[in-house]
Design a protein around this motif. Structure first.
Motif, mmCIF file in Angstrom:
data_model
loop_
_atom_site.group_PDB
_atom_site.id
_atom_site.type_symbol
_atom_site.label_atom_id
_atom_site.label_comp_id
_atom_site.label_asym_id
_atom_site.label_seq_id
_atom_site.Cartn_x
_atom_site.Cartn_y
_atom_site.Cartn_z
ATOM 1 N N ARG A 66 -0.810 10.316 2.634
ATOM 2 C CA ARG A 66 0.753 9.515 2.621
ATOM 3 C C ARG A 66 1.155 9.277 3.884
ATOM 4 O O ARG A 66 0.859 9.735 4.809
ATOM 5 C CB ARG A 66 1.655 10.716 1.911
ATOM 6 N N THR A 67 1.940 8.262 3.972
ATOM 7 C CA THR A 67 2.512 7.793 5.177
ATOM 8 C C THR A 67 3.650 9.125 5.974
ATOM 9 O O THR A 67 3.485 9.065 6.975
ATOM 10 C CB THR A 67 3.461 6.767 4.996
ATOM 11 N N ALA A 68 4.277 9.776 4.968
ATOM 12 C CA ALA A 68 5.142 10.697 5.386
ATOM 13 C C ALA A 68 4.125 11.828 6.065
ATOM 14 O O ALA A 68 4.675 12.627 7.103
ATOM 15 C CB ALA A 68 5.804 11.324 4.187
ATOM 16 N N ASP A 69 3.096 12.028 5.842
ATOM 17 C CA ASP A 69 2.120 12.921 6.246
ATOM 18 C C ASP A 69 1.407 12.639 7.341
ATOM 19 O O ASP A 69 0.553 13.272 8.064
ATOM 20 C CB ASP A 69 1.193 13.561 5.213
ATOM 21 N N SER A 70 1.327 11.143 7.784
ATOM 22 C CA SER A 70 0.668 10.630 9.003
ATOM 23 C C SER A 70 1.515 10.489 10.255
ATOM 24 O O SER A 70 0.854 10.288 11.408
ATOM 25 C CB SER A 70 0.308 9.285 8.419
ATOM 26 N N VAL A 71 2.604 10.540 10.027
ATOM 27 C CA VAL A 71 3.860 10.355 11.420
ATOM 28 C C VAL A 71 3.529 11.610 12.128
ATOM 29 O O VAL A 71 3.328 12.703 11.891
ATOM 30 C CB VAL A 71 5.145 10.090 10.817
ATOM 31 N N SER A 72 3.777 11.403 13.642
ATOM 32 C CA SER A 72 3.703 12.331 14.699
ATOM 33 C C SER A 72 5.018 13.406 14.437
ATOM 34 O O SER A 72 5.946 12.927 13.940
ATOM 35 C CB SER A 72 3.627 11.898 15.905
ATOM 36 N N PRO A 73 4.920 14.312 15.165
ATOM 37 C CA PRO A 73 5.913 15.501 15.166
ATOM 38 C C PRO A 73 7.191 14.830 16.144
ATOM 39 O O PRO A 73 7.262 15.599 17.135
ATOM 40 C CB PRO A 73 5.424 16.960 15.214
ATOM 41 N N VAL A 74 7.680 13.630 15.911
ATOM 42 C CA VAL A 74 8.362 13.132 16.945
ATOM 43 C C VAL A 74 10.111 13.065 16.207
ATOM 44 O O VAL A 74 10.132 12.888 15.170
ATOM 45 C CB VAL A 74 7.919 11.824 17.419
ATOM 46 N N ARG A 98 0.684 -1.088 0.091
ATOM 47 C CA ARG A 98 0.147 -0.078 0.195
ATOM 48 C C ARG A 98 0.771 1.207 0.184
ATOM 49 O O ARG A 98 0.471 2.471 -0.575
ATOM 50 C CB ARG A 98 -0.968 0.013 0.922
ATOM 51 N N GLN A 99 2.174 1.230 0.243
ATOM 52 C CA GLN A 99 3.077 2.346 0.494
ATOM 53 C C GLN A 99 3.246 2.904 -0.801
ATOM 54 O O GLN A 99 2.969 2.173 -1.912
ATOM 55 C CB GLN A 99 4.285 2.094 1.001
ATOM 56 N N PRO A 100 3.235 4.185 -0.903
ATOM 57 C CA PRO A 100 3.676 5.186 0.315
ATOM 58 C C PRO A 100 2.616 5.914 0.660
ATOM 59 O O PRO A 100 2.426 7.069 1.442
ATOM 60 C CB PRO A 100 4.510 6.103 -0.483
ATOM 61 N N TRP A 101 1.286 5.136 0.669
ATOM 62 C CA TRP A 101 -0.017 5.718 1.262
ATOM 63 C C TRP A 101 -0.298 5.272 2.572
ATOM 64 O O TRP A 101 -0.188 3.835 2.635
ATOM 65 C CB TRP A 101 -0.989 5.549 0.111
ATOM 66 N N THR A 102 -0.813 6.171 3.321
ATOM 67 C CA THR A 102 -1.470 5.324 4.736
ATOM 68 C C THR A 102 -2.858 5.023 4.256
ATOM 69 O O THR A 102 -3.610 4.017 4.362
ATOM 70 C CB THR A 102 -1.475 6.209 5.777
ATOM 71 N N VAL A 103 -3.491 6.071 3.540
ATOM 72 C CA VAL A 103 -4.879 5.886 3.038
ATOM 73 C C VAL A 103 -4.712 5.840 1.539
ATOM 74 O O VAL A 103 -4.150 7.073 0.926
ATOM 75 C CB VAL A 103 -5.995 6.742 3.346
ATOM 76 N N TYR A 104 -4.760 4.837 0.817
ATOM 77 C CA TYR A 104 -4.454 4.636 -0.540
ATOM 78 C C TYR A 104 -4.587 5.846 -1.425
ATOM 79 O O TYR A 104 -5.993 6.033 -1.482
ATOM 80 C CB TYR A 104 -4.842 3.413 -1.140
ATOM 81 N N GLY A 105 -3.816 6.439 -2.225
ATOM 82 C CA GLY A 105 -4.290 7.800 -2.971
ATOM 83 C C GLY A 105 -4.755 8.712 -2.337
ATOM 84 O O GLY A 105 -5.042 9.835 -2.937
#
Length: 465
Positions: free
Chosen positions: A393-401, A383-390
């Protein structure tokens, strides 16, 4: 690509924790239904061997269920710690779906689990069977909601984007999205296969050690019948799932097959190969002409898109999913072969005497779990690079850590999981090693069945009320 940044460490942490977690619910789902079958057989035949097996496997189920609950709690917390972007943007969909799972499945399981495990002498046999059915139903309802949430992330529909957030507008479409029926069937049957091979391996172990009592013969035989029925069904469901994935996630299919070019007039199947993401080629391939089209389009000259049809930033990492899929599919074919070999030996009357086959089934014991994990890797990495396909993006889903924070928590998880779940797995293996008590005909006794398996042989049905 820096694999030690916060994003990739967070992905690694989630992969590690869910790899532990997914095994135990799969065992619980499959084993709960197996327990329902065992108790049904006891109610119909009044053969106490079925109750003896029920008591043994209910203990195994209870340990797996407990570890599944504990590991599942960790998964929920990670959405807030490592994936706050995903929780903020997609939480209006995934949050309610996970809540429905708790309010229906978990409450159902928790409400009847005590009766199922400890209610033999507290309720009537029919009431106890009802409790077992409710626990089994609860595991299936839990599967329904979890797969609805995951399938939405794979093939999202029934939503709009408002103020940068995913907002559901049609819950029917959200839940019954295009891939949901296939994923639900595929995962449920996979859980049954996991349980079937665990039971079969346990029986094979004790047959190799010389046990020939009724409890061992019955459990071994039942497991092989179950596998003979559901393994071909799983292969058919997997084929339908592949057709659905080609339609809705074509980049995933291209990555799974290691295809770079869109070939007209029929696509070959790469049996083996080594995809190179930088060179955009799959090296050292062994191909079968037209077989890719035949499998994925059900036509001799069907067209399958290659990875070059998608922007580089939208391509899944082919080297992982290429081999994870082949591990899953290869084990599936091996499962089918072993199931049919069991049928041949049964017809010849050598099922309990063929030691070579029992060794094979012992080795195949973990195969359901390995195939399950390989299938999960194929699904999620594909499914990558998507968290919700299309959509997200996974890069926009991560926490600011930062990487240090995620890295430290990952090390803590490694140590705690090794200790806690390593102990639990060791205990479950010891239970399988001991096996059910030998089925011996005895005089009537009023011992509690959970405390003494052999007492089950002598108990009259009326004494359980």
């Amino acid at each position: 690509m820096n694999i030690l940044d916060a994003l990739h460490l967070a992905r690694l942490q989630f992969a590690f924790t869910i790899s532990f977690h997914i095994v135990f619910p799969a065992i619980s789902i499959g084993m709960a239904s197996f327990l329902a079958v065992l108790e049904w057989r006891w109610l119909v035949t009044r053969d106490s061997v079925y109750k003896e097996l029920y008591v043994f496997w209910s203990r195994f189920f209870a340990v797996g269920f407990g570890m599944g609950v504990v590991s599942g709690v960790v998964m929920a917390y990670q959405f807030g710690t490592n994936w706050s972007g995903f929780a903020s943007i997609a939480g209006s969909v995934t949050g309610p779906l996970l809540t429905y799972e708790v309010l229906t499945a978990f409450f159902l399981e928790a409400g009847f689990l005590g009766v199922m495990l400890f209610g033999w002498r507290k309720v009537s046999p029919r009431a106890h069977f009802f409790a077992t059915l409710m626990v089994a139903l609860g595991t299936l309802v839990s599967t329904f909601w979890i797969l609805a949430s995951n399938s939405f992330m794979q093939t999202p529909q029934g939503f709009v984007i408002a103020n940068g957030r995913i907002v559901p507008v049609d819950w029917w479409k959200v839940i019954f999205n295009p891939s949901f029926p296939f994923r639900l069937a595929h995962m449920t049957i996979a859980a049954f296969i996991v349980a079937g091979f665990v039971v079969a391996a346990c029986g094979a172990w004790h047959l190799l050690r010389g046990r020939r009592d009724k409890a061992i013969l019955t459990s071994f035989s039942m497991a092989l019948w179950i596998l003979l029925v559901i393994t071909p069904v799983q292969i058919a469901v997997g084929d339908a799932h592949g057709l659905n994935t080609r339609k809705h996630q074509p980049a995933k299919i291209a990555a799974i097959e290691g295809l770079w070019e869109t070939e007209r007039g029929g696509t070959p199947l790469n049996l083996i190969g080594f995809p190179d993401m930088q060179a955009e080629v799959t090296r050292f391939t062994v191909q079968v002409p037209h077989l890719g089209s035949l499998i994925l389009t059900h036509s001799w000259d069907g067209e399958i898109l290659g990875l070059k049809a998608f922007p580089p930033q939208d391509r899944p990492y082919s080297p992982i999913v290429f081999w994870s899929f082949r591990i899953m599919a290869g084990l599936g074919m091996l499962m089918l072969l072993t199931a049919f070999l069991g049928l041949v030996l049964r017809i010849k009357g050598r099922l309990y005497e063929a030691r070579w086959y029992q060794r094979v089934m012992l080795l195949m014991g973990p195969s359901g779990i390995v195939a399950l994990l390989a299938g999960w890797v194929t699904t999620e990495v594909g499914r990558q690079p998507w968290t919700v396909y299309g959509v997200l993006r996974t890069a926009d889903s991560v926490s600011p850590v930062n990487a240090q924070q995620v890295g430290v928590s990952l090390l803590i998880f490694l140590m705690v999981y090794t200790l806690v779940f390593g102990t639990g797995i060791y205990y479950m293996l010891q239970m399988l090693k001991r096996g059910p008590a030998a089925h011996v005909e005895q005089e009537e006794t009023r011992e509690h069945p959970v405390l003494n398996n052999r007492a089950l042989d002598a108990m009259k049905p009326g004494e359980l009320t």
